[in-house]
Each structure stands twice: as C-alpha cells, then as structure tokens.
Design a protein around this motif. Structure first.
Motif, short mmCIF file in Angstrom:
data_model
loop_
_atom_site.label_atom_id
_atom_site.label_comp_id
_atom_site.label_asym_id
_atom_site.label_seq_id
_atom_site.Cartn_x
_atom_site.Cartn_y
_atom_site.Cartn_z
N CYS A 104 0.84 -1.19 0.00
CA CYS A 104 0.00 0.00 0.00
C CYS A 104 0.87 1.24 0.00
O CYS A 104 1.77 1.38 0.83
CB CYS A 104 -0.91 0.01 1.22
N SER A 105 0.61 2.14 -0.93
CA SER A 105 1.36 3.39 -1.02
C SER A 105 0.55 4.57 -0.50
O SER A 105 1.03 5.70 -0.51
CB SER A 105 1.76 3.65 -2.48
N HIS A 106 -0.67 4.32 -0.07
CA HIS A 106 -1.53 5.39 0.41
C HIS A 106 -1.30 5.67 1.90
O HIS A 106 -1.09 4.74 2.68
CB HIS A 106 -3.01 5.04 0.21
N THR A 107 -1.36 6.93 2.26
CA THR A 107 -1.39 7.30 3.66
C THR A 107 -2.76 7.88 3.97
O THR A 107 -3.35 8.59 3.15
CB THR A 107 -0.31 8.34 4.01
N VAL A 108 -3.28 7.56 5.15
CA VAL A 108 -4.63 7.94 5.53
C VAL A 108 -4.60 8.61 6.90
O VAL A 108 -3.92 8.13 7.81
CB VAL A 108 -5.57 6.71 5.58
N LYS A 109 -5.33 9.71 7.04
CA LYS A 109 -5.46 10.33 8.35
C LYS A 109 -6.77 11.11 8.43
O LYS A 109 -7.37 11.46 7.40
CB LYS A 109 -4.28 11.27 8.64
N TRP A 110 -7.22 11.36 9.66
CA TRP A 110 -8.45 12.09 9.88
C TRP A 110 -8.17 13.56 10.14
O TRP A 110 -7.22 13.91 10.84
CB TRP A 110 -9.22 11.51 11.07
N LEU A 111 -9.01 14.42 9.57
CA LEU A 111 -8.94 15.86 9.82
C LEU A 111 -10.26 16.32 10.44
O LEU A 111 -11.33 15.81 10.10
CB LEU A 111 -8.73 16.64 8.51
N TYR A 112 -10.14 17.28 11.37
CA TYR A 112 -11.33 17.89 11.96
C TYR A 112 -11.27 19.39 11.72
O TYR A 112 -10.34 20.05 12.14
CB TYR A 112 -11.41 17.60 13.45
N GLU A 113 -12.24 19.90 10.99
CA GLU A 113 -12.26 21.30 10.59
C GLU A 113 -10.96 21.70 9.88
O GLU A 113 -10.42 22.78 10.09
CB GLU A 113 -12.52 22.21 11.80
N GLY A 114 -10.46 20.77 9.06
CA GLY A 114 -9.29 21.05 8.22
C GLY A 114 -7.95 20.87 8.89
O GLY A 114 -6.91 21.08 8.26
N LYS A 115 -7.92 20.44 10.16
CA LYS A 115 -6.65 20.27 10.88
C LYS A 115 -6.52 18.83 11.36
O LYS A 115 -7.52 18.13 11.52
CB LYS A 115 -6.58 21.21 12.07
N ASP A 116 -5.27 18.40 11.58
CA ASP A 116 -5.05 17.07 12.12
C ASP A 116 -5.83 16.89 13.41
O ASP A 116 -5.85 17.79 14.27
CB ASP A 116 -3.56 16.83 12.41
N VAL A 117 -6.47 15.75 13.55
CA VAL A 117 -7.29 15.50 14.74
C VAL A 117 -6.46 15.61 16.01
O VAL A 117 -6.94 16.09 17.05
CB VAL A 117 -7.95 14.11 14.64
N ASP A 118 -5.20 15.19 15.96
CA ASP A 118 -4.35 15.20 17.15
C ASP A 118 -4.05 16.60 17.67
O ASP A 118 -3.60 16.77 18.80
CB ASP A 118 -3.03 14.48 16.85
N LYS A 119 -4.28 17.61 16.85
CA LYS A 119 -3.96 18.98 17.25
C LYS A 119 -5.21 19.67 17.83
O LYS A 119 -6.22 19.80 17.17
CB LYS A 119 -3.44 19.78 16.05
#
Length: 240
Positions: free
Chosen positions: A159-174
């Motif tokens: 798999c060459s894809h990276t996946v992450k979640w964004l909340y209101e356009g920013k990384d969820v962790d932030k």
C-alpha cells in the motif's frame, strides 16, 4: 626542459549533461499505471491511454478486469460494447466515445486492475492499465464511545496510500483532546465520546487520503455506508 601543460576537461560536466537524460529514460521505462481512488457508491471514468485513432465506436477496444487477489479475470467490453455476462458489473458499466470505461455505483468488488487492450485483425497491438482503489468508511458504537474507520482497498498487496483524519481542516491530534486517533498502512481510525459531538460535528470530520506514487491528495467527508453496502472487520483487515 619544456613542460607542456595539457588542458584537462572536467568530466563532471558531461555527467551533469548525461544524467538528466538517464533519469528521464528511467522514469519513462518505469511508468506507473494510472490509479484512481473513489469511495463506495461513487462513479468513476477509467481512461484508455492507448486508443487507436480512426476506429469506429471503439471497434478495436477491449476492457479486461483482474480482481485484487489476481484470482479472477473477466472480459468487460469487446468491440466497444459491454459484455452481458460480465457478472454483476454489466448493468453498471458503459463505454464512452473515446473508449473510456465508466463504472457507476462503485463497490468493493470493483477494486482491481483494468486493462484497455487494442486489437487489429484479431491481434493485440497495445495494452494500458488502470488501477482502481476504493475508500470505505464505517462507524462503530460501544456504549458512549464512537469509532470511525477510513480504509483504502487496493489492487496491489503493498500500500502506497497514507490515511489520516482531519477535523475542521486540521489534524485530529492537534487541539482535540477529546479525540484519539490511530493509523497504519492504508487505514486510520478516530474515537471519541458520542456525548461530546453532535451529528453536525461529525460532518466536520474528513478522511485525507494521499497517493504515495502520484502525490494526489483527496478529502472524503465522513458518511457511513448504507445498509446495502458491504462492511465489517473482514474488509478492514484486507487493507491493513
């Protein structure tokens, strides 16, 4: 004693001139197939890169499908026409004027490799490939804890894809202490307490998918699959 000094040419000059040509040749020789990533239920048009000019109604064109497990090969179109016995796909397929293949209401079974082959007098003269990946989103609720999954199902084993979640356009962790995320190859999850978020808040969650080969970045707004679409841990495990 006469000493003649000979001019020594700079070998690096020729290397600098030669190297770009080598790199261009290597890139051309290792040209990757086209790749498309869509979510379940979407429509996608797969282009044929090697269409022979002058053909009438794609008379030299044939489309072949190979599934993600390389276990099944299905003829989808011949002489520009969809083959009726192309399993469950036939009623969702069509061929455009430029011989592209249209797939409506994409499902997980559509993940795979699509070959556009060109034939003249029964002899194959060229072939181009398109890889189709599919995004699936699922939601699981245990007590008050909600977990959202975003996964990529691909044709290739790697798999060459990276996946992450964004909340209101920013990384969820932030700046989101109420959310916890985890991610691995081709999937990402985000968890939170349902009492902290309304349905409107969930709509601000987007899954960001980046193709490692092309660098293309796509955003998919969260919405769970309908009851008629395949879901479950078996599909999620395929993408890990």
């Amino acid at each position: 004693m006469n000493v003649t000094l000979k001019r020594v040419r700079n070998p690096f000059k020729w290397i600098s001139l030669f190297l770009p040509a080598v790199l261009q040749f290597t890139a051309a020789a290792e040209k990757l197939p086209l790749s498309f990533t869509v979510r379940v239920g979407d429509e996608v048009t797969l282009p044929c890169e090697n269409v022979i000019d002058g053909q009438q109604e794609c008379e030299y064109t044939r489309w072949i499908f190979i599934d993600s497990g390389n276990t099944t090969t299905v003829r989808l179109a011949k002489l520009g026409q969809i083959i009726e016995n192309a399993k469950s796909k036939s009623d969702r397929l069509s061929v455009t004027e430029n011989c592209s293949l249209v797939i409506k209401k994409v499902t997980v079974e559509d993940v795979g490799r699509y070959d556009c082959q060109q034939f003249i007098s029964g002899k194959q003269i060229s072939d181009s490939q398109v890889h189709l990946s599919v995004i699936i989103m699922t939601e699981r609720k245990v007590a008050d804890k909600v977990t959202l999954w975003c996964s990529v199902l691909k044709y290739e084993q790697s798999c060459s894809h990276t996946v992450k979640w964004l909340y209101e356009g920013k990384d969820v962790d932030k700046d989101n202490k109420d959310m916890k995320t985890s991610q691995s190859v081709c999937y990402a999850a985000v968890s939170f307490l349902d009492s902290h978020f309304s349905y409107k808040s969930k709509s601000n969650l987007k899954c960001e998918v980046t193709d490692g080969y092309s660098g293309k970045v796509q955003l998919f707004t969260f919405s769970p699959q309908s009851s008629g679409e395949k879901t479950g841990e078996n599909m999620l495990s395929c993408s890990r």
